[in-house]
Design a protein around this motif. Structure first.
Motif, PDB file in Angstrom:
ATOM      1  N   VAL A   1       0.854  -1.183   0.000  1.00  0.00           N
ATOM      2  CA  VAL A   1       0.000   0.000   0.000  1.00  0.00           C
ATOM      3  C   VAL A   1       0.893   1.237   0.000  1.00  0.00           C
ATOM      4  O   VAL A   1       1.632   1.478   0.961  1.00  0.00           O
ATOM      5  N   LEU A   2       0.827   1.995  -1.063  1.00  0.00           N
ATOM      6  CA  LEU A   2       1.598   3.240  -1.168  1.00  0.00           C
ATOM      7  C   LEU A   2       0.683   4.398  -0.801  1.00  0.00           C
ATOM      8  O   LEU A   2      -0.164   4.815  -1.589  1.00  0.00           O
ATOM      9  N   GLY A   3       0.856   4.876   0.431  1.00  0.00           N
ATOM     10  CA  GLY A   3       0.055   5.987   0.914  1.00  0.00           C
ATOM     11  C   GLY A   3      -0.695   5.648   2.181  1.00  0.00           C
ATOM     12  O   GLY A   3      -1.270   4.569   2.308  1.00  0.00           O
ATOM     13  N   ALA A   4      -0.657   6.596   3.133  1.00  0.00           N
ATOM     14  CA  ALA A   4      -1.439   6.493   4.366  1.00  0.00           C
ATOM     15  C   ALA A   4      -2.185   7.799   4.632  1.00  0.00           C
ATOM     16  O   ALA A   4      -3.301   7.786   5.135  1.00  0.00           O
ATOM     17  N   ALA A   5      -1.555   8.933   4.305  1.00  0.00           N
ATOM     18  CA  ALA A   5      -2.217  10.231   4.456  1.00  0.00           C
ATOM     19  C   ALA A   5      -3.391  10.331   3.495  1.00  0.00           C
ATOM     20  O   ALA A   5      -3.402   9.693   2.438  1.00  0.00           O
TER      21      ALA A   5
ATOM     22  N   GLY B   1      -5.325 -10.239   3.849  1.00  0.00           N
ATOM     23  CA  GLY B   1      -4.126  -9.814   3.141  1.00  0.00           C
ATOM     24  C   GLY B   1      -2.994  -9.450   4.083  1.00  0.00           C
ATOM     25  O   GLY B   1      -3.220  -8.991   5.209  1.00  0.00           O
ATOM     26  N   LEU B   2      -1.761  -9.649   3.622  1.00  0.00           N
ATOM     27  CA  LEU B   2      -0.574  -9.278   4.385  1.00  0.00           C
ATOM     28  C   LEU B   2      -0.131  -7.899   3.885  1.00  0.00           C
ATOM     29  O   LEU B   2       0.550  -7.782   2.863  1.00  0.00           O
ATOM     30  N   VAL B   3      -0.530  -6.867   4.596  1.00  0.00           N
ATOM     31  CA  VAL B   3      -0.402  -5.491   4.117  1.00  0.00           C
ATOM     32  C   VAL B   3       0.911  -4.872   4.581  1.00  0.00           C
ATOM     33  O   VAL B   3       1.298  -5.004   5.749  1.00  0.00           O
ATOM     34  N   SER B   4       1.571  -4.171   3.659  1.00  0.00           N
ATOM     35  CA  SER B   4       2.778  -3.410   3.984  1.00  0.00           C
ATOM     36  C   SER B   4       2.588  -1.995   3.460  1.00  0.00           C
ATOM     37  O   SER B   4       2.469  -1.782   2.253  1.00  0.00           O
ATOM     38  N   VAL B   5       2.554  -1.015   4.379  1.00  0.00           N
ATOM     39  CA  VAL B   5       2.238   0.375   4.046  1.00  0.00           C
ATOM     40  C   VAL B   5       3.504   1.222   4.077  1.00  0.00           C
ATOM     41  O   VAL B   5       4.342   1.073   4.966  1.00  0.00           O
TER      42      VAL B   5
ATOM     43  N   VAL C   1      -2.200  -2.798  13.662  1.00  0.00           N
ATOM     44  CA  VAL C   1      -2.391  -4.133  13.082  1.00  0.00           C
ATOM     45  C   VAL C   1      -1.816  -4.235  11.680  1.00  0.00           C
ATOM     46  O   VAL C   1      -1.580  -5.341  11.180  1.00  0.00           O
ATOM     47  N   LEU C   2      -1.587  -3.091  11.040  1.00  0.00           N
ATOM     48  CA  LEU C   2      -1.042  -3.109   9.689  1.00  0.00           C
ATOM     49  C   LEU C   2       0.482  -3.227   9.727  1.00  0.00           C
ATOM     50  O   LEU C   2       1.118  -2.868  10.707  1.00  0.00           O
ATOM     51  N   GLY C   3       1.054  -3.710   8.629  1.00  0.00           N
ATOM     52  CA  GLY C   3       2.500  -3.738   8.493  1.00  0.00           C
ATOM     53  C   GLY C   3       2.981  -2.449   7.854  1.00  0.00           C
ATOM     54  O   GLY C   3       2.260  -1.809   7.085  1.00  0.00           O
TER      55      GLY C   3
ATOM     56  N   ALA D   1       5.588  -8.298  -3.329  1.00  0.00           N
ATOM     57  CA  ALA D   1       4.140  -8.085  -3.260  1.00  0.00           C
ATOM     58  C   ALA D   1       3.440  -8.798  -4.410  1.00  0.00           C
ATOM     59  O   ALA D   1       3.966  -8.885  -5.530  1.00  0.00           O
ATOM     60  N   ASP D   2       2.244  -9.282  -4.139  1.00  0.00           N
ATOM     61  CA  ASP D   2       1.406  -9.869  -5.184  1.00  0.00           C
ATOM     62  C   ASP D   2       0.615  -8.789  -5.926  1.00  0.00           C
ATOM     63  O   ASP D   2       0.252  -8.980  -7.085  1.00  0.00           O
ATOM     64  N   VAL D   3       0.357  -7.683  -5.251  1.00  0.00           N
ATOM     65  CA  VAL D   3      -0.308  -6.551  -5.884  1.00  0.00           C
ATOM     66  C   VAL D   3       0.120  -5.281  -5.151  1.00  0.00           C
ATOM     67  O   VAL D   3       0.353  -5.301  -3.938  1.00  0.00           O
ATOM     68  N   VAL D   4       0.263  -4.201  -5.903  1.00  0.00           N
ATOM     69  CA  VAL D   4       0.635  -2.895  -5.351  1.00  0.00           C
ATOM     70  C   VAL D   4      -0.543  -1.956  -5.523  1.00  0.00           C
ATOM     71  O   VAL D   4      -1.148  -1.888  -6.598  1.00  0.00           O
ATOM     72  N   LEU D   5      -0.871  -1.226  -4.452  1.00  0.00           N
ATOM     73  CA  LEU D   5      -1.980  -0.272  -4.503  1.00  0.00           C
ATOM     74  C   LEU D   5      -1.434   1.136  -4.318  1.00  0.00           C
ATOM     75  O   LEU D   5      -0.904   1.466  -3.247  1.00  0.00           O
ATOM     76  N   LEU D   6      -1.548   1.979  -5.330  1.00  0.00           N
ATOM     77  CA  LEU D   6      -1.183   3.390  -5.194  1.00  0.00           C
ATOM     78  C   LEU D   6      -2.414   4.141  -4.714  1.00  0.00           C
ATOM     79  O   LEU D   6      -3.367   4.351  -5.464  1.00  0.00           O
TER      80      LEU D   6
END
Length: 429
Positions: free
Chosen positions: A313-317, A342-346, A361-363, A375-380
């Protein structure tokens, strides 16, 4: 006359207003009941991420024009003009705005206003609030309403170079004082009006903006069903001078501490006035649906289930150039993926600490490359330039990417072997 000012409330709005007024040469005293925050501010520590604000804060402290306190007595004795910069969050259990912070602050300040003073509200409030507050003030204290129009990431610029200033006043004397206060800003369009109109300006502007964003996102839904391209559609619409191109960027939708809660509060207040703004409910619903659609698209790309899948996951703000995670679409999506297995990495350039505290709880990953690795999928999900500048050929083995902000060049990603998908666009571009 060089008025001395107090700024009641040292959140995003209050710190910015206090530092900018000091930069204009005024003596400014900021007030908050949070002892630790006041201690940090007096030491030049900025508790938020905002371009240029830290330097302005420290310059004000160094000049002696700016300082902070927890004492209402000190503020009352110090100030000639008192700016109310308190939060008005969504009320628990409903959609209306909670104005209790303003009520409490004014109740604490008023007993210490022993000479003629002007109290100026800047917070976003339900229409009718200013009149109610004014009716409760002593005769030697007057109220004005002066709504803020700050964009996170551009708050200093918007304060020192505003596109307009709105003054809701009940007397010529209050108007004169505020004209003098803002005179150092130069030739800025100034609208003088009554309390109610001044209160409505901010929520009406936010409602219009939210409606425009949700409109193009509704068109994205139609484009997905019809096989059309919402980016090209928006480009064509933007050439129409009646519509314009700004804020016709389709994608994940809006978030933050203002737009979502302001349109809900506006709709709730309109209901109370007997003028239901039902379209704002759909604006809110469209915005929420974009988040669900992003999750569904990501799930599709990993074969129908997130269980055991690595998701970058690219982005938190909620937007770039900010560390604000309030009602963040990015984190909303990340949490939904996590809850689905899902195994999330932010990664986010500025909001990592805030995100970790709120959602442990998130990575989290120290760099975008670390988040993307394996990653299996990248989310911008937040369109930081750091992300839009990524070179897809330098990110290891290509996989799938969801461009939820329509911020990337699809052809370069596809040419590098990535499976590229975006909201409102065909699978192949």
């Amino acid at each position: 006359m060089r008025y001395r000012m107090t700024v009641i409330g040292t959140g995003y709005l209050g710190i910015t207003h206090a530092a900018c007024m000091a930069a204009l040469g005024y003596e400014v005293l900021g007030l908050d009941i949070d002892v630790d925050k006041i201690r940090g501010l007096n030491q030049g520590e900025l508790p938020i991420y905002e371009e240029g604000l830290g330097e302005l804060l420290r310059a004000g402290l160094a000049s002696g024009k700016l300082r902070f306190t927890t004492s209402y007595e000190e503020a009352g004795e110090f100030g000639d003009v008192h700016f109310l910069c308190l939060g008005t969050p969504q009320r628990a259990g409903g959609f209306a705005a909670d104005v209790s912070q303003i009520d409490s602050a004014l109740a604490a300040l008023t007993p210490w206003l022993s000479r003629p003073s002007l109290v100026v509200g800047k917070s976003t409030v339900p229409v009718g609030t200013a009149r109610r507050l004014a009716d409760g003030l002593p005769e030697h204290v007057e109220l004005a309403w002066n709504p803020e129009f700050l964009r996170e990431g551009f708050a200093v610029e918007d304060t020192l170079h505003p596109d307009r200033i709105v003054l809701g006043v009940a007397s010529d004397a209050a108007e004169r004082v505020l004209r003098e206060v803002y005179a150092p800003l130069g030739d800025v369009p100034l609208v003088v009006t009554d309390y109610a109109t001044a209160e409505l300006v901010k929520v009406a502007a936010n409602a219009f903006l939210a409606t425009k964003i949700s409109y193009i996102n509704a068109m994205a839904e139609v484009c997905e069903a019809a096989g059309a391209d919402v980016v090209r559609l928006a480009e064509a619409l933007g050439h129409d001078t009646r519509i314009g191109r700004r804020f016709l960027g389709s994608g994940l939708g809006f978030g933050g501490g203002c737009l979502p809660k302001d349109i809900r509060a506006f709709a709730a207040r309109a209901d109370e006035l007997g003028v239901p703004l039902t379209f704002l409910r759909e604006v809110d619903a469209i915005n929420t649906r974009r988040r669900h659609r992003t999750v569904d698209l990501a799930r599709e790309l990993v074969g129908g289930s997130f269980t055991g899948r690595r998701v970058a996951v690219l982005g938190a703000a909620f937007k770039p150039n900010s560390d604000d995670i309030r009602d963040s679409p990015a984190l909303d999506v990340a949490l939904a993926v996590h809850r689905a297995g899902g195994l999330v990495s932010v990664h986010d350039p500025a909001a990592m600490d805030n995100a970790r505290k709120a959602y442990p709880v998130l990575g989290y990953a120290p760099t975008p490359q670390d988040a993307i690795r394996d990653a299996d999928v990248v989310l911008l999900l937040t369109e930081w330039q750091e992300f839009t500048d990524l070179d897809p050929t330098a990110l290891g083995t290509p996989t799938s990417i969801v461009d939820a902000r329509n911020a990337l060049d699809p052809h370069s990603w596809q040419a590098a072997g990535w499976t590229y998908r975006a909201l409102g666009r065909p699978a192949l571009l």
